[in-house]
Design an enzyme around this catalytic site. Structure first.
Site, PDB file in Angstrom:
ATOM      1  N   ASP A   7       0.828  -1.203   0.000  1.00 37.65           N
ATOM      2  CA  ASP A   7       0.000   0.000   0.000  1.00 37.65           C
ATOM      3  C   ASP A   7       0.862   1.252   0.000  1.00 37.65           C
ATOM      4  O   ASP A   7       2.016   1.249   0.438  1.00 37.65           O
ATOM      5  CB  ASP A   7      -0.966   0.000   1.186  1.00 37.65           C
ATOM      6  CG  ASP A   7      -0.264  -0.030   2.538  1.00 37.65           C
ATOM      7  OD1 ASP A   7       0.757  -0.733   2.656  1.00 37.65           O
ATOM      8  OD2 ASP A   7      -0.727   0.639   3.477  1.00 37.65           O
ATOM      9  N   GLU A  45       0.136  -1.296   5.636  1.00 42.11           N
ATOM     10  CA  GLU A  45       1.192  -0.758   6.501  1.00 42.11           C
ATOM     11  C   GLU A  45       0.978   0.715   6.798  1.00 42.11           C
ATOM     12  O   GLU A  45       1.285   1.185   7.901  1.00 42.11           O
ATOM     13  CB  GLU A  45       2.557  -0.966   5.835  1.00 42.11           C
ATOM     14  CG  GLU A  45       3.754  -0.691   6.742  1.00 42.11           C
ATOM     15  CD  GLU A  45       4.170   0.783   6.775  1.00 42.11           C
ATOM     16  OE1 GLU A  45       4.936   1.160   7.684  1.00 42.11           O
ATOM     17  OE2 GLU A  45       3.721   1.549   5.876  1.00 42.11           O
TER      18      GLU A  45
END
Length: 413
Positions: A97, A162
């Protein structure tokens, strides 16, 4: 075995075009989590899976986390493994991400299309954390193309979420598949570092995010005496936090940069939509990064004491709540992963590595809290989350060579 390692290092040295191709494809998949207004990481995970399978890696495990907020219903986590001569493994962690690009006018080009200028690639995510993902893929491809069995086994973890807490990412993996990881393995998180590649992060400050809600009385701005201005009281509270917390928790620790705890009032929610109304509610947030010796409960007590003073001065109510909390973490500077990294950095980058603590949070903290000795290292210019985020092609390749050195040299472990 040194012959195999030299072959891998030479092969990686010629992969500049592959770095550009991988980064370009990854950047074109805007893997924004739902908290950042996106649909998750599924497209990027599919791309990575396709590349891994194309180079002959068959041991690919999905450890997905259910999430009804994305169209697939799942947040993907990939675990790819290449067996070595030894069961002991080197684990590398990259997150899929990214964060939103922010103000598009501050970018010199489309953030979702890689722009190359010499050795640098520009685009959202190219450094955070696609440099790590690309280095990991380069290493896997080189091993398989040359049909080389590494000395240590290799584990590659490609994580979701994350950027917004890791509940759907590594935290989910560690809860549902803890058997993957052994205390004897080596763990490297390539998610922070320095331009020279000479910094190994071995400690992280504790993290405490606070939400501060002030409730007053709304009224017309022409008669402010009839209300109680929540924004004004909230601003007073923000300044009280800024001044009071630094004064109360001023300890220093030379391992960290900066060497003190930090307390930053940041995000502020919208209150009233028009100018001529005194707001009756106001919300802001404080990002606290705490040295290991600072007790988060003591910080909370201090914030609430400050709130009581502001409440009395402005005749308002202030509620303080915890948004996120993570304990400080560290790994011993003499641990095998740190010594192995130091030897590899000296060989590949020609510099002597030094250990450091940071205020940022990486998934290394989650590993350390479970007794897994994780170090954070990469060669980065630290442009993450900025407009015109950039990544060095050379550093991406050399990072892969550092991992190769560790993988093929268990004598250093």
């Amino acid at each position: 075995m040194h012959k195999d390692m030299d072959a891998l290092l030479r092969g990686l040295a010629g992969r500049e075009d592959r770095v550009v191709a991988l980064q370009s494809a990854l950047t074109a998949c805007p893997a924004l989590g739902p908290d950042n207004g996106g649909d998750g990481e599924e497209a990027k995970a599919a791309l990575i899976t396709q590349w891994l399978e194309a180079c002959g890696i068959t041991d690919i495990l999905r450890v997905d986390a259910p999430d009804s907020r994305v169209s697939s219903g799942l947040r993907p986590n990939l675990v790819a493994r290449i067996p070595g001569r030894k069961k002991r493994a080197l684990w590398l962690f990259g997150h899929m991400d990214v964060v939103p690009p922010g103000d598009l006018s501050a970018w010199l080009s489309d953030p979702w299309q890689v722009r190359r200028e010499g050795d640098l690639l520009y685009g959202r995510g190219v450094e955070d954390n696609q440099q790590a993902v690309t280095s990991m893929l380069l290493l896997a491809e080189e091993l398989r193309q040359r049909d080389i069995t590494p000395e240590l086994s290799l584990g590659l973890v490609f994580m979701a979420d994350e950027e917004t807490g890791s509940a759907y990412g590594l935290e989910h993996i560690l809860k549902t598949a803890p058997e993957l990881f052994s205390a004897d393995d080596l763990y490297i998180v390539p998610d922070a570092g320095s331009r020279r590649g000479d910094v190994i992060e071995v400690a992280e400050k504790g993290q405490l995010w606070l939400k501060v809600r002030t409730t007053g009385v709304q009224c017309h701005a022409s008669t402010p005496h009839k209300g109680r201005n929540a924004f004004l009281a909230g601003a007073d509270m923000a300044l009280a936090c800024h001044r009071g917390l630094h004064a109360a928790f001023g300890d220093t620790n030379a391992l960290f940069r900066p060497p003190t705890s930090t307390f930053v009032p940041g995000k502020h929610e919208a209150n009233v939509p028009n100018i001529n109304t005194v707001p009756g509610s106001d919300v802001f947030y404080v990002d606290c990064r705490l040295l290991p010796q600072v007790d988060p409960e003591a910080v909370l007590d201090k914030v609430r004491a400050l709130a009581a003073e502001v409440e009395q001065n402005h005749d308002v109510q202030i509620e303080v709540s915890v948004v996120q909390r993570q304990a400080a973490s560290c790994v011993a500077e003499t641990s095998p992963v740190v010594t192995a990294l130091s030897a590899a950095v000296a060989r590949i980058y020609g510099v002597e590595a030094r250990t450091l603590g940071i205020g940022g949070a990486t998934v290394a903290a989650q590993l350390r809290q479970r007794g897994l000795a994780a170090a954070v290292w990469s060669c980065l210019a630290s442009t993450c989350h900025q407009p015109n985020e950039s990544s060095s092609i050379t550093a991406t390749i050399r990072d892969a060579q550092v991992f190769t050195h560790i993988l093929m040299n268990p004598a250093h472990v």
